[in-house]
Design a protein around this motif. Sequence first.
Motif, mmCIF file in Angstrom:
data_model
loop_
_atom_site.group_PDB
_atom_site.id
_atom_site.type_symbol
_atom_site.label_atom_id
_atom_site.label_comp_id
_atom_site.label_asym_id
_atom_site.label_seq_id
_atom_site.Cartn_x
_atom_site.Cartn_y
_atom_site.Cartn_z
ATOM 1 N N ARG A 40 20.235 -63.766 -77.475
ATOM 2 C CA ARG A 40 18.611 -64.004 -77.651
ATOM 3 C C ARG A 40 18.248 -62.501 -77.256
ATOM 4 O O ARG A 40 17.486 -62.043 -77.999
ATOM 5 N N ALA A 41 18.926 -61.236 -76.730
ATOM 6 C CA ALA A 41 18.492 -60.579 -77.203
ATOM 7 C C ALA A 41 18.185 -59.778 -78.415
ATOM 8 O O ALA A 41 17.723 -59.292 -79.136
ATOM 9 N N ALA A 42 19.446 -59.896 -78.590
ATOM 10 C CA ALA A 42 20.423 -59.907 -80.304
ATOM 11 C C ALA A 42 19.262 -60.458 -81.308
ATOM 12 O O ALA A 42 18.582 -59.573 -82.125
ATOM 13 N N GLY A 43 18.811 -61.246 -81.276
ATOM 14 C CA GLY A 43 18.135 -62.013 -81.829
ATOM 15 C C GLY A 43 16.536 -61.976 -82.203
ATOM 16 O O GLY A 43 16.228 -61.755 -82.560
ATOM 17 N N GLY A 44 16.682 -61.343 -80.847
ATOM 18 C CA GLY A 44 15.000 -60.808 -80.441
ATOM 19 C C GLY A 44 14.909 -59.635 -81.291
ATOM 20 O O GLY A 44 13.990 -59.735 -81.497
ATOM 21 N N LEU A 45 16.217 -58.826 -81.198
ATOM 22 C CA LEU A 45 15.690 -57.493 -81.678
ATOM 23 C C LEU A 45 15.574 -57.377 -83.089
ATOM 24 O O LEU A 45 14.919 -56.870 -84.066
ATOM 25 N N LEU A 46 16.306 -58.758 -84.113
ATOM 26 C CA LEU A 46 16.717 -58.952 -85.510
ATOM 27 C C LEU A 46 15.586 -58.899 -86.048
ATOM 28 O O LEU A 46 15.349 -58.466 -86.800
ATOM 29 N N TRP A 47 15.578 -59.958 -85.188
ATOM 30 C CA TRP A 47 13.595 -60.484 -85.556
ATOM 31 C C TRP A 47 12.562 -59.762 -85.309
ATOM 32 O O TRP A 47 11.050 -59.773 -85.629
ATOM 33 N N ALA A 48 12.743 -58.428 -84.582
ATOM 34 C CA ALA A 48 11.729 -57.703 -84.486
ATOM 35 C C ALA A 48 11.696 -56.447 -85.490
ATOM 36 O O ALA A 48 11.096 -55.528 -85.768
ATOM 37 N N LEU A 49 12.982 -56.699 -86.142
ATOM 38 C CA LEU A 49 12.961 -55.384 -87.255
ATOM 39 C C LEU A 49 12.681 -55.621 -88.216
ATOM 40 O O LEU A 49 11.813 -54.331 -89.131
ATOM 41 N N PRO A 50 11.365 -56.883 -88.995
ATOM 42 C CA PRO A 50 10.792 -56.722 -90.392
ATOM 43 C C PRO A 50 9.101 -55.860 -89.798
ATOM 44 O O PRO A 50 8.943 -55.577 -88.720
ATOM 45 N N GLY A 51 9.659 -54.723 -90.676
ATOM 46 C CA GLY A 51 8.594 -53.459 -90.894
ATOM 47 C C GLY A 51 8.007 -51.782 -90.155
ATOM 48 O O GLY A 51 7.695 -51.536 -89.653
ATOM 49 N N ALA A 52 10.049 -52.359 -90.034
ATOM 50 C CA ALA A 52 10.084 -51.269 -89.181
ATOM 51 C C ALA A 52 10.625 -50.273 -89.807
ATOM 52 O O ALA A 52 11.401 -50.582 -91.455
ATOM 53 N N ARG A 53 10.386 -48.496 -89.470
ATOM 54 C CA ARG A 53 10.195 -47.450 -90.418
ATOM 55 C C ARG A 53 10.885 -47.143 -89.872
ATOM 56 O O ARG A 53 10.896 -46.247 -88.539
ATOM 57 N N VAL A 54 12.234 -45.907 -89.899
ATOM 58 C CA VAL A 54 13.234 -45.001 -89.205
ATOM 59 C C VAL A 54 12.874 -43.535 -90.476
ATOM 60 O O VAL A 54 13.478 -44.002 -91.352
ATOM 61 N N GLU A 55 12.619 -42.638 -89.713
ATOM 62 C CA GLU A 55 12.930 -41.238 -90.428
ATOM 63 C C GLU A 55 12.999 -40.216 -89.548
ATOM 64 O O GLU A 55 13.038 -40.524 -88.336
ATOM 65 N N ALA A 100 15.507 -35.375 -96.462
ATOM 66 C CA ALA A 100 14.672 -36.155 -95.240
ATOM 67 C C ALA A 100 15.218 -37.479 -96.089
ATOM 68 O O ALA A 100 16.291 -37.780 -96.489
ATOM 69 N N LEU A 101 15.525 -38.288 -95.006
ATOM 70 C CA LEU A 101 15.893 -39.474 -94.885
ATOM 71 C C LEU A 101 14.713 -40.498 -94.024
ATOM 72 O O LEU A 101 14.223 -40.392 -93.294
ATOM 73 N N LEU A 102 14.565 -41.737 -95.034
ATOM 74 C CA LEU A 102 13.956 -43.008 -95.073
ATOM 75 C C LEU A 102 14.099 -44.062 -94.864
ATOM 76 O O LEU A 102 14.653 -44.934 -95.956
ATOM 77 N N VAL A 103 14.256 -44.900 -93.909
ATOM 78 C CA VAL A 103 14.414 -46.598 -94.290
ATOM 79 C C VAL A 103 13.946 -47.165 -93.570
ATOM 80 O O VAL A 103 13.333 -46.815 -92.556
ATOM 81 N N SER A 104 13.387 -48.119 -94.190
ATOM 82 C CA SER A 104 12.480 -49.416 -93.802
ATOM 83 C C SER A 104 12.970 -50.282 -93.890
ATOM 84 O O SER A 104 14.062 -50.555 -95.500
ATOM 85 N N VAL A 105 12.605 -51.199 -93.793
ATOM 86 C CA VAL A 105 12.993 -52.854 -93.212
ATOM 87 C C VAL A 105 11.620 -53.773 -94.000
ATOM 88 O O VAL A 105 10.651 -53.696 -92.817
ATOM 89 N N ARG A 106 12.118 -54.720 -94.413
ATOM 90 C CA ARG A 106 10.673 -55.958 -94.867
ATOM 91 C C ARG A 106 11.670 -57.170 -94.677
ATOM 92 O O ARG A 106 12.788 -57.251 -94.759
#
Length: 86
Positions: free
Chosen positions: A58-73, A80-86
Amino acid sequence: MMPQLVTVRWRQGDGRRRRLYVPVLLVLLVLSPLLLVALLGGLVACLVYRVSPTGALRAAGGLLWALPGARVEFAQGRTALLVSVR
């Protein structure tokens, strides 16, 4: 909602910019045999460390479902490196 696309952008030291689009569903289908091995390994780890497998899933699923919209720079010097999840 599960992430659909991961965009990786990076700028090299000489100033050139690159972009890479990674479709999550396609990667998941290609790596699905390894996903089964990882799931079994996670189950064994849960049993060894006495963690509830359903709670961990459940925790892994919650983390996966929270990823859309995340930006890591990341930036270091002129690179420079930018990773964005849509």
